[in-house]
Design an enzyme around this catalytic site. Structure first.
Site, mmCIF file in Angstrom:
data_model
loop_
_atom_site.group_PDB
_atom_site.id
_atom_site.type_symbol
_atom_site.label_atom_id
_atom_site.label_comp_id
_atom_site.label_asym_id
_atom_site.label_seq_id
_atom_site.Cartn_x
_atom_site.Cartn_y
_atom_site.Cartn_z
ATOM 1 N N THR A 16 0.814 -1.211 0.000
ATOM 2 C CA THR A 16 0.000 0.000 0.000
ATOM 3 C C THR A 16 0.851 1.265 0.000
ATOM 4 O O THR A 16 0.308 2.378 -0.083
ATOM 5 C CB THR A 16 -0.944 0.038 1.222
ATOM 6 O OG1 THR A 16 -0.175 -0.045 2.428
ATOM 7 C CG2 THR A 16 -1.934 -1.126 1.162
ATOM 8 N N SER A 17 2.174 1.119 0.084
ATOM 9 C CA SER A 17 3.068 2.275 0.043
ATOM 10 C C SER A 17 4.489 1.798 -0.231
ATOM 11 O O SER A 17 4.750 0.594 -0.257
ATOM 12 C CB SER A 17 3.032 3.054 1.372
ATOM 13 O OG SER A 17 3.516 2.248 2.431
ATOM 14 N N GLY A 18 5.395 2.742 -0.436
ATOM 15 C CA GLY A 18 6.818 2.448 -0.501
ATOM 16 C C GLY A 18 7.237 1.485 -1.592
ATOM 17 O O GLY A 18 6.720 1.512 -2.718
ATOM 18 N N GLY A 20 6.785 -1.725 -1.865
ATOM 19 C CA GLY A 20 5.751 -2.653 -2.296
ATOM 20 C C GLY A 20 4.809 -2.044 -3.304
ATOM 21 O O GLY A 20 4.450 -2.676 -4.307
ATOM 22 N N TYR A 155 16.249 -5.234 13.805
ATOM 23 C CA TYR A 155 15.885 -5.176 12.389
ATOM 24 C C TYR A 155 16.996 -5.767 11.523
ATOM 25 O O TYR A 155 16.724 -6.541 10.598
ATOM 26 C CB TYR A 155 15.616 -3.725 12.001
ATOM 27 C CG TYR A 155 15.301 -3.525 10.537
ATOM 28 C CD1 TYR A 155 14.166 -4.089 9.974
ATOM 29 C CD2 TYR A 155 16.141 -2.762 9.717
ATOM 30 C CE1 TYR A 155 13.862 -3.903 8.634
ATOM 31 C CE2 TYR A 155 15.843 -2.576 8.381
ATOM 32 C CZ TYR A 155 14.702 -3.151 7.847
ATOM 33 O OH TYR A 155 14.415 -2.966 6.510
#
Length: 266
Positions: A16-18, A20, A155
């Site tokens: 949905t953003s970025g 992706g 991360y």
């Protein structure tokens, strides 16, 4: 160049953003029917509608991949329109924490969101790819998997696990026409990164214009041969290549899209 994706269906998690979203848009332009995934149906539908308005084919899948129920719902939505030929495991998240603040619980949550989420989708979609003897799995990793910063260790470690599981999957798929590869971005200029850098700039003496901030922050934080940050579309391009027939002989590989980054530390 025609990447020959017409007729293929692709699920891009966290799209949905970025990165992706950029990947979903490019795969659609290359002819694939894409499934836009997110935890918000409204946001996923907005991206799918935009892709359709540009002439692409798009549907949505909604679910929290950090849970089995969310993964089940996502797989059900994705398969409602037909077989999934391409799985892009992009969904993930991180908090910018140091060693002192990254508690064991945060490490565990990060592993579930960034690693086990991808495993859930692999287990739900790859068996059918194996049965059909065709499929592409692309995992979005990162340079921090092998060149970690001293910060956000939870991360960094989750990225290393993503790389490892993708290669293990490739070995398990040996002898089939299903491939598993990693695209490893360097520092990519998404809105959150730009905002973060602009806030840091005055204290670091990076300058006032974006051009100055980008140049000076890259040289200090992520030195690379291109002396800039990557763009989401450049990651999408590498993913799209791996999804097509021209990448039939590539499996278990890591494609670095990092401008030649060799080191970096905050």
């Amino acid at each position: 160049m025609d990447l020959q994706l017409t007729g293929r269906r692709a699920l891009i998690t966290g799209s949905t953003s970025g990165l992706g979203e950029a990947t979903a848009r490019l795969l659609a332009r290359e002819g694939a029917a894409v499934v836009v995934h997110g935890r918000s149906a409204e946001r996923a539908q907005a991206v799918a509608d935009s892709i359709a308005a540009d002439g692409g084919k798009a549907s949505i899948a909604v679910g929290d991949l950090a849970t089995d129920a969310g993964a089940d719902a996502t797989a059900e939505d994705a398969l409602a329109g037909g077989d999934v030929d391409i799985l892009v495991n992009n969904a993930g998240a991180y908090e910018h924490l140091n060693w002192a603040d990254a508690t064991a619980d945060i490490w565990q949550d990060t592993y579930d969101v960034n690693v086990v989420s991808g495993v859930r989708m692999i287990q739900r979609l790859v068996p059918a790819m194996r049965e059909r003897d065709y499929g592409r799995v692309v995992t979005i990793g990162g340079g921090l998997s092998t060149q970690p910063f001293n910060s956000h260790p939870h991360y960094n470690a989750s990225l290393a696990a993503r790389h490892n599981l993708a290669v293990s999957l490739a070995r398990d798929l040996a002898g089939t026409r299903v491939t598993s590869n990693v695209v490893a971005p360097g520092a990519i200029l998404v809105p959150a990164v730009r905002d973060f850098l602009v806030k840091l700039a005055p204290g670091r003496g990076w300058g006032e214009t974006w051009e100055e901030i980008e140049y000076n922050s890259v040289r200090e934080i992520v030195p690379n041969d291109r002396v800039r940050y990557g763009r989401p579309e450049e990651i999408a391009g590498a993913v799209a290549y791996l999804c097509g027939p021209y990448a039939e002989y590539i499996s278990g590989a890591t494609i670095r899209v990092d401008g030649g980054t060799v080191r970096g530390a905050f």
